[in-house]
Structures are given as C-alpha cells and as structure tokens.
Scaffold this active site. Structure first.
Site, PDB file in Angstrom:
ATOM      1  N   ASP A 117       4.960   4.815  -1.966  1.00  0.00           N
ATOM      2  CA  ASP A 117       4.404   3.514  -2.352  1.00  0.00           C
ATOM      3  C   ASP A 117       5.089   2.908  -3.575  1.00  0.00           C
ATOM      4  OD1 ASP A 117       2.441   4.294  -0.426  1.00  0.00           O
ATOM      5  OD2 ASP A 117       1.289   5.281  -1.995  1.00  0.00           O
ATOM      6  N   GLU A 144      -2.353  -3.042   5.193  1.00  0.00           N
ATOM      7  CA  GLU A 144      -2.593  -2.583   3.823  1.00  0.00           C
ATOM      8  C   GLU A 144      -1.364  -2.894   2.986  1.00  0.00           C
ATOM      9  OE1 GLU A 144      -3.282   1.617   3.827  1.00  0.00           O
ATOM     10  OE2 GLU A 144      -1.460   2.088   4.938  1.00  0.00           O
TER      11      GLU A 144
END
Length: 449
Positions: free
Chosen positions: A36, A210
């Site tokens: 991420d 997301e």
C-alpha cells in the site's frame, strides 16, 4: 504447510535496521514486507509511506490473514537508493487504537503550514467510537517524524485507506473506503472534517472498491482505486473537474496480477517531470499473498489525458551504477530457453534471487547500467557452477562489444570471481550476460570496478 514460527523468526533476523539503505529494482524494498505505498515529494526528495506486513503467528494477529503493527517510511533522491528511516507509528503507542489489533492498514501523509500529517486506519479500542475501522492522525515536524498521534480518531470517518489531497486553492480533502469510496473537506488544522462525508457514487457498483488515491493534472482530477471486477484487484481510474466529483469512469491503469495476488494498492506521483506508479505485489512471498512488497514503474499519459496502462516490470525505474551490485534477476529481458529466476534461499526469501543459466547461449538483459566516464577495469561475479562454466558479458545486445569472458571454476559453493575487462565504453548501456557452456551456472550479482 507453512512453518509460521520459522518463517517469522527468519523475517525478524533479516529485519531492517534504522537508517539502512536498500538498493533494489522491483520490489524496491527487500528487507521486509511492505504494501500500500503512498509516495510523496517533500523538499525535493521522495518519501514512501507503506503499510508493513508481518506474518501472523498465534497471539500475533489472525493466522492466515493480514497482520500489521507499525509503519516505516522510506526515502530516496533518485528512486534507486532507498533509506529506511525506521518506525513512525506503532499500534500500542496510539491512545485510541486497540493495542493488539494488528490492523495498521494503508496510510498516507500530507504537508501543511510547516507540519506533516500522517493519516492511518486501525481498529479502535473503544467500540463506542466505532465498531469497525476508523482513521487517525499523527503530527510531525519532519517527513520522517517523530510523529505524535492525536488522542482520538477523526470524527465522522468510518473506514480504511485514507488519502489526503490539497488542491491548488489550499483546500484539503480526505478520501477513504468502506464498501464505497468517500470524500470530505478537511479543516485548516488537517485534523477534522469540514464537510459531511460524500459518497463518490459514480464508480462501479459491483465488486470491492478500496484504496482511493486522488491527484490533479492539467485541471483534471483523477480518482484512482483498486477494484475487483473479476477475481482479484486491478487498478482503475475516473476523472472529474472537481475534487469531489461527479466522476466519470475512464478505464484500467493496471491489470489484475498474472500470478493471482489478490490485492493491489497504489499511489501516483510526479517527480522531476516524470510520472510514476507505486503499487505492490507478493514477490517475496509467492505462496502467501498477505505478505506483499512494494514496486515502482513509470506511468505515461496519452495526449487526451488518458492514463496509458502500466505493465509491471522487474527492472523498475532509474539507473543502476555499474560499480554497485547489479541484480540480473531483476531483468529487462530473459531468454525463453535455458534461463530462469529462483530464490537464493527458499527459507529466507529476503536474501533475494539468482539467475540460473541451464544451457549454452541462455542470456539475460539488464537495461540502464551507468558506466560513467572513468574507465572500469574489472568485473566481479558472485556465481556458482558445480562443473565450472564460461560466461560472457556484452554491451547493447547479444552481438554488441564484448566486455569480458569469465571462467567460473568448479565448485558447489558460491564464490566471487573477478576477471579483466577487454573493453570499456563510457555512458549508460544495456548489459547482456550469457552462458557459453552446457553445464549450469547461477549468478547472484555482477559488479564492475
């Protein structure tokens, strides 16, 4: 069956040291698991704020699932040499976070009025605040911290994957996800919402969405996000003339992982007049996609403003100094017969990979080697060849100038073999390494002096 205890112990022993430098291609952090990545430019240097995957063991997270207990930050001046600045925030030192939640998921960082604001999601210890995830802020004077967490999470934010964006007019926005993707204005203090959360409802309605990341280019606002349209996440984007939409879905900027890594999560950055996509894959944990590693590739726009689809590479970006260890296994091209890549140590994959040549004329090509101007005289190979072998190194293709022919002595152990260069050509070149014998030979790295 995964030996979790052994795997965790090895990951600790191979863990990062504060201030340690990692030289790598893709993945560009190889001394720990990372995911991420949120990339930012502060004071002319690139800082990457990823989440930090660890392997869950009994009593340390949920075995077989994602586990994250802290955050590191990495920085680079050239996108090639990366420094680990150590832990920024850890779960048991944040007042509002459940101290054993292991849910310090995807973060982000922004700068305003001399302060750095680090946004991160986690599970609160007080379930009256929120029964699921929420987002908090830690504040620091430098991009590397120290960061001091606020005592409470941001009121009105329920979800994960915070992304902060400051528009050219100075207005700051926060984006996050929880089933849908949401956005809201932030107050000047960067700690509170200035507007009610707004659902960005023009995005696909089927499949998980997301990890929002918003940026602006030439007056267009690009909202990018992972989306499960089929089986695993691919990266998509939508555009608008406003930071909060309405948005128009434009397409895919990176396809699903060909090896089945279920997640992807990213950021997009302009640095020195080039755009880059930061993302992740499970390179260092191919059989367990909850331990991931961050990657970096160049990103380009069409004249219309559309994002050209990014195809993942092992080579990554930036130049590699010929005087450094050149990891041939992060190749640009590999011969289709007789050449392959394997882990050096399957019990400790942080050791990296090797290139194996199993037949004559098997070759590997590595682009972007900077040889400089001053003549280099020798090459050293860390290599292994049980029956001995001969290896050739050439510039700019299989028929290019011969740099060296290296005789590798017989031996089952790894050895460093040095040979003189027969030619030198200044500048930046493609390096081609090939086997000239029938017996197998493995190469860990190549370095010139």
């Amino acid at each position: 069956m995964v030996n979790y205890r052994l795997f965790y112990l090895l990951s600790v022993l191979a863990g990062p040291l504060l201030g340690s430098t990692v030289r790598a291609q893709n993945p560009f952090i190889t001394n720990q698991f990372t995911a991420d990545p949120s990339a930012r430019v502060f004071n002319g240097r690139v800082y990457v704020y990823p989440s930090h995957d660890i392997l869950a063991t009994p009593g340390r997270g949920r075995v077989g699932w994602f586990a994250m207990e802290d955050y590191h930050v990495f920085s680079s001046a050239n996108l090639t040499d990366w420094t680990d600045h150590g832990v920024l925030v850890t779960q048991n030192k944040v007042p509002w976070v459940k101290p054993d939640s292991y849910s310090m998921w995807a973060p982000d960082c922004g700068y305003r009025n001399g302060k750095y604001y680090f946004y991160f999601p986690s599970t609160p210890r007080d379930t009256t605040i929120n029964k699921g995830f929420t987002v908090g802020v830690a504040v620091g004077d430098k991009p590397t911290g120290p960061f001091v967490p606020q005592p409470l999470p941001i009121k009105g934010v329920r979800g994960i994957d915070p992304n902060v964006f400051i528009d050219k007019d100075g207005q700051a926005y926060l984006y996050w996800s929880q089933g849908n993707i949401y956005g809201a204005k932030l107050k000047e203090n960067m700690l509170e919402l200035a507007s009610e959360p707004q659902t960005l409802g023009e995005l696909p309605t089927k499949g998980l969405k997301e990890g929002p990341y918003l940026f602006e280019r030439n007056g267009t606002y690009y909202l990018t996000y992972p989306h499960v349209a089929n089986k695993t996440e691919r990266l998509e984007y939508a555009t608008s003339t406003s930071p909060l939409g309405p948005f128009t879905v434009q397409g895919v900027l990176m396809d699903e992982s060909p090896t089945g890594c279920w997640t992807n999560h990213h950021s997009i950055l302009e640095f020195e007049n080039q755009w880059y996509l930061f993302y992740h894959h499970n390179d260092l944990s191919p059989s367990f996609d909850k331990n991931r590693s961050i990657r970096l590739d160049s990103l380009f726009f069409e004249p219309t403003g559309a994002i050209r689809k990014v195809v993942p590479t092992l080579r990554g970006v930036g130049l590699t100094d010929a005087r450094q260890k050149i990891q041939l296994d992060r190749y640009s091209r590999l011969s289709s017969h007789g050449a392959s890549i394997a882990f050096l140590d399957t019990l400790n994959k942080f050791q990296g990979w090797k290139t194996v040549f199993a037949s004559p004329q098997a070759w590997v090509q590595y682009n972007g080697v900077a040889f400089g101007k001053q003549a280099l005289r020798t090459v050293t190979l860390r290599t292994q060849a049980a029956a001995g072998a001969t290896v050739q190194l050439r510039l700019d293709g299989a028929t290019g100038p011969l740099l060296a022919q290296v005789t590798v002595p017989k031996g089952s152990q790894w050895q460093e073999v040095k040979a003189p260069l027969t030619a030198f050509k200044p500048g930046t070149h493609t390096l081609v390494v090939s086997s000239q014998t029938n017996s197998p030979v493995a190469i860990d790295w190549v370095k010139f002096e």
